[in-house]
Design an enzyme around this catalytic site. Structure first.
Site, mmCIF file in Angstrom:
data_model
loop_
_atom_site.group_PDB
_atom_site.id
_atom_site.type_symbol
_atom_site.label_atom_id
_atom_site.label_comp_id
_atom_site.label_asym_id
_atom_site.label_seq_id
_atom_site.Cartn_x
_atom_site.Cartn_y
_atom_site.Cartn_z
ATOM 1 C CE1 TYR A 95 -3.382 -0.443 5.148
ATOM 2 C CE2 TYR A 95 -3.736 -2.771 5.585
ATOM 3 C CZ TYR A 95 -3.515 -1.561 4.651
ATOM 4 O OH TYR A 95 -3.532 -1.704 3.266
ATOM 5 C CE LYS A 144 -1.265 -4.658 3.390
ATOM 6 N NZ LYS A 144 -1.492 -5.885 2.847
ATOM 7 C CB SER A 180 -0.989 -0.036 1.310
ATOM 8 O OG SER A 180 -1.356 1.328 1.367
HETATM 9 C C1 WQD Z 1 -9.750 8.705 1.283
HETATM 10 C C2 WQD Z 1 -10.071 10.320 1.670
HETATM 11 C C3 WQD Z 1 -10.087 10.638 4.178
HETATM 12 C C4 WQD Z 1 -13.903 8.416 4.484
HETATM 13 C C5 WQD Z 1 -6.893 3.848 3.305
HETATM 14 C C6 WQD Z 1 -5.559 3.164 3.662
HETATM 15 C C7 WQD Z 1 -5.142 2.365 2.421
HETATM 16 C C8 WQD Z 1 -5.906 1.742 1.640
HETATM 17 C C9 WQD Z 1 -7.356 2.560 1.316
HETATM 18 C C10 WQD Z 1 -6.100 -0.968 2.288
HETATM 19 C C11 WQD Z 1 -9.318 10.736 3.048
HETATM 20 C C12 WQD Z 1 -11.476 11.107 3.261
HETATM 21 C C13 WQD Z 1 -12.908 9.179 4.073
HETATM 22 C C14 WQD Z 1 -15.156 9.248 5.198
HETATM 23 C C15 WQD Z 1 -13.692 11.233 4.469
HETATM 24 N N1 WQD Z 1 -6.455 0.747 2.584
HETATM 25 N N2 WQD Z 1 -12.414 10.482 4.101
HETATM 26 N N3 WQD Z 1 -15.100 10.802 4.892
HETATM 27 O O1 WQD Z 1 -7.146 6.507 4.066
HETATM 28 O O2 WQD Z 1 -6.556 7.335 1.777
HETATM 29 O O3 WQD Z 1 -6.416 4.900 2.609
HETATM 30 O O4 WQD Z 1 -7.809 3.138 2.614
HETATM 31 O O5 WQD Z 1 -5.681 -1.223 1.619
HETATM 32 O O6 WQD Z 1 -4.090 1.734 2.682
HETATM 33 O O7 WQD Z 1 -4.666 3.975 4.302
HETATM 34 O O8 WQD Z 1 -8.588 5.924 2.136
HETATM 35 O O9 WQD Z 1 -10.882 6.021 1.578
HETATM 36 O O10 WQD Z 1 -10.305 5.936 4.130
HETATM 37 O O11 WQD Z 1 -9.973 8.183 2.674
HETATM 38 O O12 WQD Z 1 -13.679 12.330 4.362
HETATM 39 O O13 WQD Z 1 -16.161 9.015 5.566
HETATM 40 O O14 WQD Z 1 -11.287 10.408 1.967
HETATM 41 O O15 WQD Z 1 -10.089 11.915 5.071
HETATM 42 O O16 WQD Z 1 -8.833 12.020 2.892
HETATM 43 P P1 WQD Z 1 -7.214 6.328 2.597
HETATM 44 P P2 WQD Z 1 -9.962 6.541 2.504
#
Ligand code: WQD
Length: 342
Positions: free
Chosen positions: A152, A156, A127
């Protein structure tokens, strides 16, 4: 004789999409999954899409004897693609031991089996989290791996190190680590997609569940970042594009085209997209106004990250083909489909 590929976590989101692409490419696929965060019916859906239902073995990869017995009964495996892991960043902060045990013991058991049964290749699901907040953007594979901001992400990083050291000590083994950016969307058939259990952690399933009425509103975690529109930026790629990269990686190692015995590739579009731009994309493709509210930042979120995918473009001959809107549309189609079933 079809080459056999074992896909761990094969009934999961990226695993199932990869199984479809592997079968379409003529591989024989065996799925291993403990169904902790997925459902056995996904194997049937893969069968409906491809015409070939893959074998599904249900057991926990943390049980070394089970792993050894499986590979003792299934010889001539050409490669393993290892997806099986817990993957919720927030949850990993509350449950570090469960994450370290599950994500690392499963990997170690697989590596023992590779050595014991001379399985030559493994593709590791990694990741972009390993980069933390990169100094320079877009981020290349040479960027320094930063101290992990979650257990997490640490699993990785440690996973890659365990593989690197094992490969160095075992001449016959080779590995490719694929560092995903943010996978979104679902298979165009509408038969497989993301099935988050409980409240989704990730942005896109939360958007689609809000639009389908399953959630009241989307909470947007902060718009006070130093980005053009103040919202966090990520690199969202279609899960089918991502799945295809795994087929290319497996073929690269089977055909002996890998240049080093341990290679790492960033898999992203190369384009940064803010949370607001993702919301606007959803509204365009669905024709629906999304209900959202700006709240405080989420602990652990980095401000902005997007890939420099040129190494994968050049070395693997892989690049994303779906646009953000196309990916978002498949996510919405999938949401409507599963809502209908519930
Ligand atoms: C994306 C953006 C949040 C939810 C994680 C892991 C990565 C992979 C994908 C596994 C961020 C914003 C999110 C919400 C929001 N996981 N958000 N409201 O955190 O970039 O990556 O998931 O493989 O390894 O780190 O993805 O989709 O959680 O967030 O505003 O209800 O959306 O703040 O900016 P992230 P995400």
């Amino acid at each position: 004789m079809k080459k056999k590929i074992v896909v761990t976590g094969g009934t999961g989101y990226i695993g199932s999409h990869t199984a479809v692409e592997l079968i379409n490419e003529g591989f024989e696929v065996i799925l291993i999954d403990n169904l902790y965060n997925s459902e056995a019916i996904v194997a049937d859906r893969i069968g409906e899409i491809t015409g070939v239902k893959p074998e599904l073995e249900v057991f926990d990869l943390c049980r070394r004897k089970k792993v050894s017995n499986f590979f003792n009964e299934n010889k001539n495996i050409s490669a393993i693609i290892h997806f099986a892991a817990y993957k919720a960043v927030g949850e990993s902060v509350d449950k570090p031991l469960e994450y370290y045990r599950n994500n690392l013991v499963s990997l170690i058991n697989l590596l023992y089996a590779m050595r014991e049964f001379s399985i030559p290749s493994i593709v590791f699901s990694s990741s972009c989290t390993v980069y933390g907040q990169p100094e320079k953007l877009p981020v290349t594979e040479e960027a320094p791996v930063q101290p992990a901001i979650s257990p997490y992400g640490n699993t990785k990083q440690i996973g890659e190190e365990i593989i690197r050291d094992t490969i160095a000590a075992s001449k016959g083994l080779k590995a490719i680590s694929l560092r995903y950016f943010n996978p979104i969307g679902a298979h165009p058939s509408g038969l497989i997609g993301e099935l988050p259990r409980g409240v989704p952690e990730n942005l896109v399933p939360f958007i689609t569940q809000t639009a389908s009425g399953k959630r009241d509103e989307l909470k947007v975690f902060g718009n006070d970042y130093t980005t053009p529109d103040g919202f966090c930026i990520r690199d969202y790629l279609h899960v089918v594009d991502l799945a295809k990269a795994h087929v290319i990686a497996v073929k690269r190692m089977i055909e002996g085209k890998n240049k080093k015995r341990f290679e790492v590739f960033n898999l992203g579009t190369g384009k940064g997209v803010s949370v607001l731009e993702a919301i606007r994309s959803f509204e365009r493709v669905s024709g629906k106004k999304l209900k959202y509210r700006i709240t405080d930042r989420r602990a652990g979120d980095i401000e902005k990250i997007w890939a420099d995918p040129s190494f994968a473009n050049k070395e693997l001959g892989w690049k994303t083909i779906s646009s953000l809107d196309e990916a978002m549309k498949t996510a919405w189609e999938w949401e409507k489909k599963i809502r209908k079933k519930k």
